[in-house]
Design an enzyme around this catalytic site. Structure first.
Site: not given
Ligand code: PLP
Length: 291
Positions: A40, A155, A188
């Site tokens: 996604y 993702k 993260e």
């Molecule tokens: N890390 C994880 C686990 C995430 O689910 C997300 C965003 O949903 C991010 C980092 C940040 O990604 P982005 O800046 O592309 O939204």
């Protein structure tokens, strides 16, 4: 910024057709449902404009490639669809969610089909992203063991560990969770990249690898900082180092730049969003055309 729509918009998109969100249906045999065999993207909308859409679609294509899809969905069709969803739903501020799965085959075979019949679903949501209480005051975050799979660069819609972490945070009366790996380093956030500012003023975030998602907002932030002559240090940091940092913040398409003022019960800095975090927020606001 006033939305004409708050919450999920009336119109969604399913396999190439705009439908009402209420009438959208997918099969329970869909591999997304049976195996979490899907990926996604979430792109933010501000001022009626999609933020960093190209980077989101690039990452979607990468996720699909890593999962062995023979061919990516048509990029142009997805771009147009995103814009249409924003317009049809009158979204001024919010997001567009897009999910792609390997589709339904009427059975349950672990092995993925060579020629997937994609299920693609998207919806838009009106939501306040900027000037929230979290942006103003910061959030309190718990630390929790990173029990996710080893390909966090993809993702995937397999978000059970993230859902558990956020539920644990809420149950503890906090706002969010950061994952910590077996070696004691922060990977993260449950849905955001994690950053600290050291006592020496270094801005630090973990380097890209299979351990974390390559956040689009993380990348945008790196560009913005380097354009102003600043520097970001990409390295791992331990939970202990994070607790002793001068500042901490999280970035994502939806959270934008959110200050973290408490981590695992420990106050970060003086317990209020710090000057570097404020500068990051200002840089990002400027980049998306917010005043
Ligand atoms: N890390 C994880 C686990 C995430 O689910 C997300 C965003 O949903 C991010 C980092 C940040 O990604 P982005 O800046 O592309 O939204």
């Amino acid at each position: 910024m006033a939305n004409r729509t708050a919450g999920v918009g009336k119109f969604a998109w399913l396999n190439g057709t705009f439908v009402t969100a209420q009438e959208a249906r997918v099969s329970p045999f869909d591999r997304g449902f049976l195996f979490a065999d899907g990926v996604y993207e979430v792109a933010a909308v501000y001022n009626g404009q999609l933020i960093d859409l190209e980077r989101h679609l690039e990452r979607l294509e990468r996720s699909l490639r890593e999962l062995g899809y023979p061919k990516a969905p048509d990029r142009r069709q997805l771009e147009v669809m995103h814009r249409e969803l924003v317009t049809l739903n009158g979204i001024e501020e919010g997001l567009v969610y897009l999910q792609v799965t390997r589709g339904a085959y009427g059975g349950r075979d672990f092995a993925a089909p060579a020629q997937p019949r994609l299920t693609m679903f998207a919806f838009a949501e009106g939501k306040q992203l900027l000037d929230t209480a979290a942006h103003r005051d910061g959030i309190r975050v718990i630390a929790t063991p990173d029990i996710r799979w080893a390909r966090r660069d993809i993702k995937s819609v397999g978000l059970l560990a993230q859902a558990m972490a956020k539920t644990e945070a809420k149950a503890a009366g906090k706002d969010d969770a950061w994952f910590v790996d077996a070696g004691g380093t922060v990977t993260e956030g449950a849905s955001a990249n994690a950053w600290i500012v050291t006592q020496d003023g270094d801005i630090v975030t973990r380097a890209l690898s299979n351990d974390i998602l390559a956040g689009v907002t993380r990348l945008a932030m790196m560009d913005l900082v380097s354009q102003t002559g600043g520097k970001i240090i990409e390295r791992s940091f331990s939970l202990e180092e994070a607790k002793q940092a001068a500042e901490a913040f999280a970035t994502s398409a939806v959270a934008l730049v959110t200050p973290v003022v408490e981590l695992d019960g420990v106050r970060i800095g003086d317990g209020a969003p710090g000057p570097v975090t404020r500068r990051m927020q200002a840089l990002y606001r400027q980049a998306i055309g917010a005043r």
